[in-house]
Design a protein around this motif. Structure first.
Motif, short mmCIF file in Angstrom:
data_model
loop_
_atom_site.label_atom_id
_atom_site.label_comp_id
_atom_site.label_asym_id
_atom_site.label_seq_id
_atom_site.Cartn_x
_atom_site.Cartn_y
_atom_site.Cartn_z
N ILE A 230 0.79 4.15 -2.91
CA ILE A 230 0.57 5.56 -2.59
C ILE A 230 1.71 6.43 -3.12
O ILE A 230 1.47 7.51 -3.68
CB ILE A 230 0.39 5.75 -1.06
N LEU B 70 0.82 -1.21 0.00
CA LEU B 70 0.00 0.00 0.00
C LEU B 70 0.85 1.26 0.00
O LEU B 70 0.54 2.23 -0.70
CB LEU B 70 -0.94 0.01 1.21
N PHE C 219 1.35 9.36 -5.93
CA PHE C 219 1.79 10.72 -5.66
C PHE C 219 2.71 11.25 -6.77
O PHE C 219 2.57 12.38 -7.21
CB PHE C 219 2.52 10.77 -4.31
#
Length: 123
Positions: free
Chosen positions: A26, A22, A30
């Motif tokens: 992320i 995870l 980003f």
């Protein structure tokens, strides 16, 4: 008699593996969002408009510059200027005068042509 070699494989908890995956997702999301945000700002700041006027001011002069090779001189026929109307975000139009054009660039541009003012703006 064959002996079984002992193989040591540490078990990783599923919670740790899911957490690492995870965090990786992320971070990649980003980075992708940052690249798209930067590219949209570049497109907005291009300041592309339409040439509305051309002006040549004759004024023959000799420019002398000092450089690595000593003194250099060149003949300048005059000042070449174009006026470019750039639409603003609010719908209005703003005129920019581009005055540091060379003779070739001045001759290549016609009234009504699209022109990008950005590279000619001086800080």
């Amino acid at each position: 008699m064959a002996e079984n070699p002992r193989i040591f494989t540490p078990k990783k908890p599923a919670k740790l593996i899911v957490g690492v995956v995870l965090i990786g997702i992320i971070l990649v999301a980003f980075l992708i969002a940052a690249v798209f945000n930067m590219s949209s700002q570049i497109v907005e700041s291009r300041m592309r408009g339409t040439v509305t006027a051309k002006n040549f001011t004759p004024g023959p002069e000799q420019q002398i510059t000092v450089g690595k090779g000593g003194l250099n001189s060149r003949e300048v026929k005059g000042q070449y200027e174009i006026t470019v109307a750039v639409k603003q975000k609010d719908g209005s139009s703003k005129d920019y005068i581009v005055s540091n054009l060379g003779e070739k660039a001045y001759d290549a541009v016609k009234i009504g042509d699209p022109f990008d003012v950005g590279p000619y703006l001086q800080p």
